[in-house]
Design a protein around this motif. Sequence first.
Motif, PDB file in Angstrom:
ATOM      1  N   VAL A   1       0.979  -1.372   0.197  1.00 39.73           N
ATOM      2  CA  VAL A   1      -0.039  -0.013   0.012  1.00 39.73           C
ATOM      3  C   VAL A   1       1.007   1.105  -0.202  1.00 39.73           C
ATOM      4  O   VAL A   1       1.885   1.343   0.874  1.00 39.73           O
ATOM      5  CB  VAL A   1      -1.149   0.187   1.206  1.00 39.73           C
ATOM      6  CG1 VAL A   1      -1.932   1.256   1.355  1.00 39.73           C
ATOM      7  CG2 VAL A   1      -1.632  -1.385   0.998  1.00 39.73           C
ATOM      8  N   ASP A   2       0.404   2.134  -0.847  1.00 37.02           N
ATOM      9  CA  ASP A   2       1.218   3.404  -0.930  1.00 37.02           C
ATOM     10  C   ASP A   2       1.058   4.043   0.692  1.00 37.02           C
ATOM     11  O   ASP A   2       0.027   4.156   1.290  1.00 37.02           O
ATOM     12  CB  ASP A   2       0.632   4.403  -1.632  1.00 37.02           C
ATOM     13  CG  ASP A   2       0.769   3.962  -3.225  1.00 37.02           C
ATOM     14  OD1 ASP A   2       1.718   3.026  -3.380  1.00 37.02           O
ATOM     15  OD2 ASP A   2       0.007   4.452  -4.120  1.00 37.02           O
ATOM     16  N   LYS A   3       2.253   4.644   0.980  1.00 34.41           N
ATOM     17  CA  LYS A   3       2.140   5.315   2.400  1.00 34.41           C
ATOM     18  C   LYS A   3       1.170   6.502   2.740  1.00 34.41           C
ATOM     19  O   LYS A   3       0.645   6.697   3.506  1.00 34.41           O
ATOM     20  CB  LYS A   3       3.467   5.606   2.603  1.00 34.41           C
ATOM     21  CG  LYS A   3       4.556   4.583   2.751  1.00 34.41           C
ATOM     22  CD  LYS A   3       6.144   5.113   3.172  1.00 34.41           C
ATOM     23  CE  LYS A   3       6.800   3.741   3.687  1.00 34.41           C
ATOM     24  NZ  LYS A   3       7.213   3.038   2.256  1.00 34.41           N
ATOM     25  N   SER A   4       0.798   7.105   1.244  1.00 29.95           N
ATOM     26  CA  SER A   4      -0.233   8.027   1.549  1.00 29.95           C
ATOM     27  C   SER A   4      -1.424   7.576   1.779  1.00 29.95           C
ATOM     28  O   SER A   4      -2.579   8.310   1.846  1.00 29.95           O
ATOM     29  CB  SER A   4       0.126   9.021   0.344  1.00 29.95           C
ATOM     30  OG  SER A   4      -0.419   8.283  -0.830  1.00 29.95           O
ATOM     31  N   LYS A   5      -1.805   6.224   1.527  1.00 31.48           N
ATOM     32  CA  LYS A   5      -3.134   5.828   1.645  1.00 31.48           C
ATOM     33  C   LYS A   5      -3.220   4.896   2.721  1.00 31.48           C
ATOM     34  O   LYS A   5      -4.225   3.958   2.915  1.00 31.48           O
ATOM     35  CB  LYS A   5      -3.226   4.818   0.133  1.00 31.48           C
ATOM     36  CG  LYS A   5      -3.278   5.912  -0.949  1.00 31.48           C
ATOM     37  CD  LYS A   5      -4.285   6.583  -1.001  1.00 31.48           C
ATOM     38  CE  LYS A   5      -4.308   7.638  -2.082  1.00 31.48           C
ATOM     39  NZ  LYS A   5      -4.307   7.051  -3.654  1.00 31.48           N
TER      40      LYS A   5
ATOM     41  N   GLU B   1      -0.626  -1.986 -11.048  1.00 28.88           N
ATOM     42  CA  GLU B   1      -1.150  -1.111  -9.966  1.00 28.88           C
ATOM     43  C   GLU B   1      -2.562  -1.340  -9.452  1.00 28.88           C
ATOM     44  O   GLU B   1      -3.488  -2.303 -10.119  1.00 28.88           O
ATOM     45  CB  GLU B   1      -1.344   0.572 -10.825  1.00 28.88           C
ATOM     46  CG  GLU B   1      -0.211   1.168 -11.053  1.00 28.88           C
ATOM     47  CD  GLU B   1      -0.275   2.467 -11.743  1.00 28.88           C
ATOM     48  OE1 GLU B   1      -1.249   2.664 -12.408  1.00 28.88           O
ATOM     49  OE2 GLU B   1       0.501   3.280 -11.380  1.00 28.88           O
ATOM     50  N   CYS B   2      -2.993  -1.028  -8.384  1.00 23.09           N
ATOM     51  CA  CYS B   2      -4.078  -1.480  -7.653  1.00 23.09           C
ATOM     52  C   CYS B   2      -5.038  -0.366  -7.191  1.00 23.09           C
ATOM     53  O   CYS B   2      -4.399   0.654  -6.789  1.00 23.09           O
ATOM     54  CB  CYS B   2      -3.878  -2.428  -6.431  1.00 23.09           C
ATOM     55  SG  CYS B   2      -2.496  -3.805  -6.776  1.00 23.09           S
TER      56      CYS B   2
ATOM     57  N   LYS C   1       5.856  -0.497   5.918  1.00 23.78           N
ATOM     58  CA  LYS C   1       5.164  -0.694   4.913  1.00 23.78           C
ATOM     59  C   LYS C   1       3.910  -1.632   5.122  1.00 23.78           C
ATOM     60  O   LYS C   1       4.014  -2.550   6.224  1.00 23.78           O
ATOM     61  CB  LYS C   1       6.194  -1.692   3.936  1.00 23.78           C
ATOM     62  CG  LYS C   1       7.196  -0.613   3.227  1.00 23.78           C
ATOM     63  CD  LYS C   1       7.962  -1.513   2.089  1.00 23.78           C
ATOM     64  CE  LYS C   1       8.854  -0.617   1.408  1.00 23.78           C
ATOM     65  NZ  LYS C   1       9.500  -1.204   0.276  1.00 23.78           N
ATOM     66  N   ARG C   2       3.003  -1.122   4.629  1.00 21.32           N
ATOM     67  CA  ARG C   2       1.541  -2.054   4.714  1.00 21.32           C
ATOM     68  C   ARG C   2       1.621  -2.982   3.620  1.00 21.32           C
ATOM     69  O   ARG C   2       1.293  -2.762   2.582  1.00 21.32           O
ATOM     70  CB  ARG C   2       0.466  -0.785   5.086  1.00 21.32           C
ATOM     71  CG  ARG C   2      -0.753  -1.593   5.290  1.00 21.32           C
ATOM     72  CD  ARG C   2      -1.794  -0.255   5.667  1.00 21.32           C
ATOM     73  NE  ARG C   2      -3.458  -0.974   5.515  1.00 21.32           N
ATOM     74  CZ  ARG C   2      -4.282  -0.505   4.972  1.00 21.32           C
ATOM     75  NH1 ARG C   2      -4.157   0.777   4.407  1.00 21.32           N
ATOM     76  NH2 ARG C   2      -5.619  -0.801   5.286  1.00 21.32           N
ATOM     77  N   ILE C   3       1.185  -4.159   4.019  1.00 22.79           N
ATOM     78  CA  ILE C   3       0.902  -5.339   2.869  1.00 22.79           C
ATOM     79  C   ILE C   3      -0.382  -5.940   3.059  1.00 22.79           C
ATOM     80  O   ILE C   3      -1.008  -6.331   4.013  1.00 22.79           O
ATOM     81  CB  ILE C   3       2.039  -6.480   2.921  1.00 22.79           C
ATOM     82  CG1 ILE C   3       3.561  -5.955   2.795  1.00 22.79           C
ATOM     83  CG2 ILE C   3       1.605  -7.696   2.165  1.00 22.79           C
ATOM     84  CD1 ILE C   3       3.666  -5.135   1.502  1.00 22.79           C
TER      85      ILE C   3
END
Length: 614
Positions: A28-32, A119-120, A90-92
Amino acid sequence: MEKDLQKDSIFKVGKVVSVEGRTVKIEVDKSKNSSHLLYNGEIIRNISVNSYIKITKGFNRIIGKVDGESIYEDSNFTDKDYTNEKKKIKRILIVKLLGFFTKRGFERGIKELPLINNECFLLDKKEFQDVHHFVGKTDLPLNIGTLTHEPNQNVEIGINELFASHIGIFGNTGSGKSYTLAKVYYELFMKFKNEEKFNKNAKFLLFDFNGEYESKYSIIEEKKVYNLNTRFARKKDKLIFHESDLLDKDLFSIIANATEKTQKPFVARTLEFYKKIVKSDDALEYFKNILRKRVKDVYKMADKIKAELLLDYFREILPPLYDEDNIEVDLANDVDFNNKYGEFVFDGKYLRSNPESIEDTLLYQHITQYEFSKDFISRIIHFLYLQLINDIFSNRAINEHISPVINKLKSFHKDIDAVIKVIDDLDEEDFWHDNFFCVINLHKTNTNIKKMIPLLVSQKLYSEHKKSNRKKEKSLNIIVDEAHNILSYISERESETWKDYRLETFEEIIKEGRKFGVFMTIASQRPSDISATIISQLHNFILHRLINNNDILAVERTVSYLDKVSFESLPILPTGTCIIAGQCLQIPIMVDISPIDKANEPDNKTIRLIENWK
């Protein structure tokens, strides 16, 4: 174009970092990492466990569901890259692939797998609705509730996909299982009850073990209710059967609880004997003549013990005889047995030496008074006794082996007579009474009848439906609430023969019925008790709260396409919330069942103790 780019930047979640079969890991993007996003003035729930995610691979849109997530610390960082500690994390997301979009809309299955760095994105409103659109172009919608996690999203299921299938509704007591059953069929009946073709071609039969659907308005007012009762001698409803329905050797052997090797062949011989006599020009006189012949044979016997036994059987068949003081007369009291010569004696004459005198004996003369009983079971009992007399003479049967089956049938006779009326095959009577919906209430019957009636009625209607539905225009839906009462493979109250026959009958219906337009809906608190063959043949599942681990495992073994989160939610589902999965849906969903009118609810409310105590 600029708007699409803005949308993509807001809806983008991250990228694929691992693909292992159906399981995909997404970084996951860190901004999300916030819980909600803002887009066009709307607050959108951000990605989390149980959310859907879109993976783009070229022009392909692959859809998955988040099963879990984890975090780990990024080892490749410098103080320059991160301004605070959170940015080191980091979020997986762990995602299970469900399906993909085509020109026709969302389809379940895996056509191709994503690639690393694809991309997701979050699903937009239209995509979310497309994923939850379950009604085909040629089908009609049935509204049953709303999504649990998205209360604004109504859940509509295709009527054909749901009802032209076998349905399993499972849940512990108090979870809302019976309410859901009532809701599903209430919505169906309200949609079609005024359709002429529906009334003509559709039949629905509900077996009610707890009296939950006997009230006038329960589910729907337009129905026929059979309130069966083996407890009280008041006027009772009775189910109508033709003679031919019950003249099946396997079925009748089950009714009489006959053993496989000795008693079952005897029952089969008796039924063939019955059919032969009934088909004759004068059945009653034929029967009497056999009785007369056998009386002569008995009075010529030299074995007193055997003869006395056979005379007892004649007493069971013939009507009682009373004297002037209304005292019953023994039909063989005018005959004695001379032990020295081993002969019966009547009026001073030895009957073996003077067989013509037998016709003057009271027993022989009384045969003229015999009439067939109007009650079918009583008639069969008389035939069983006569067949036993014949078999003893021909040395085909031993009394000690056969008489128990007659005694068991006699003891069960009262219960059968309380709930069944047997009529001649030529008589016509409408089981449905011009209704499309029929309820058989077994609440006030004993255990034997509770197990027997569903078997007898289902087999009868299934057989009739197969014969009459060659054009495949008609349908029959058999609904069994509290199905563990009759579909359990664990039962110590009945013989193995009875249990096997019962299960084989319903297994045939559920395996072969679809070809003939016969479908079953079974609702139960204990799916683990129900035959695995039956569970495996169900097409659609509605799962309420299940606490027992064996029940959860029984469902897990069968519903292979249910995700991990849904399984783990089963023990904690709130009352009225269920998980629906099967061929009627592209994906499993969690649904809050919407209410029906109180008058149409099943009568299964838990007693309110405080109101009754204070």
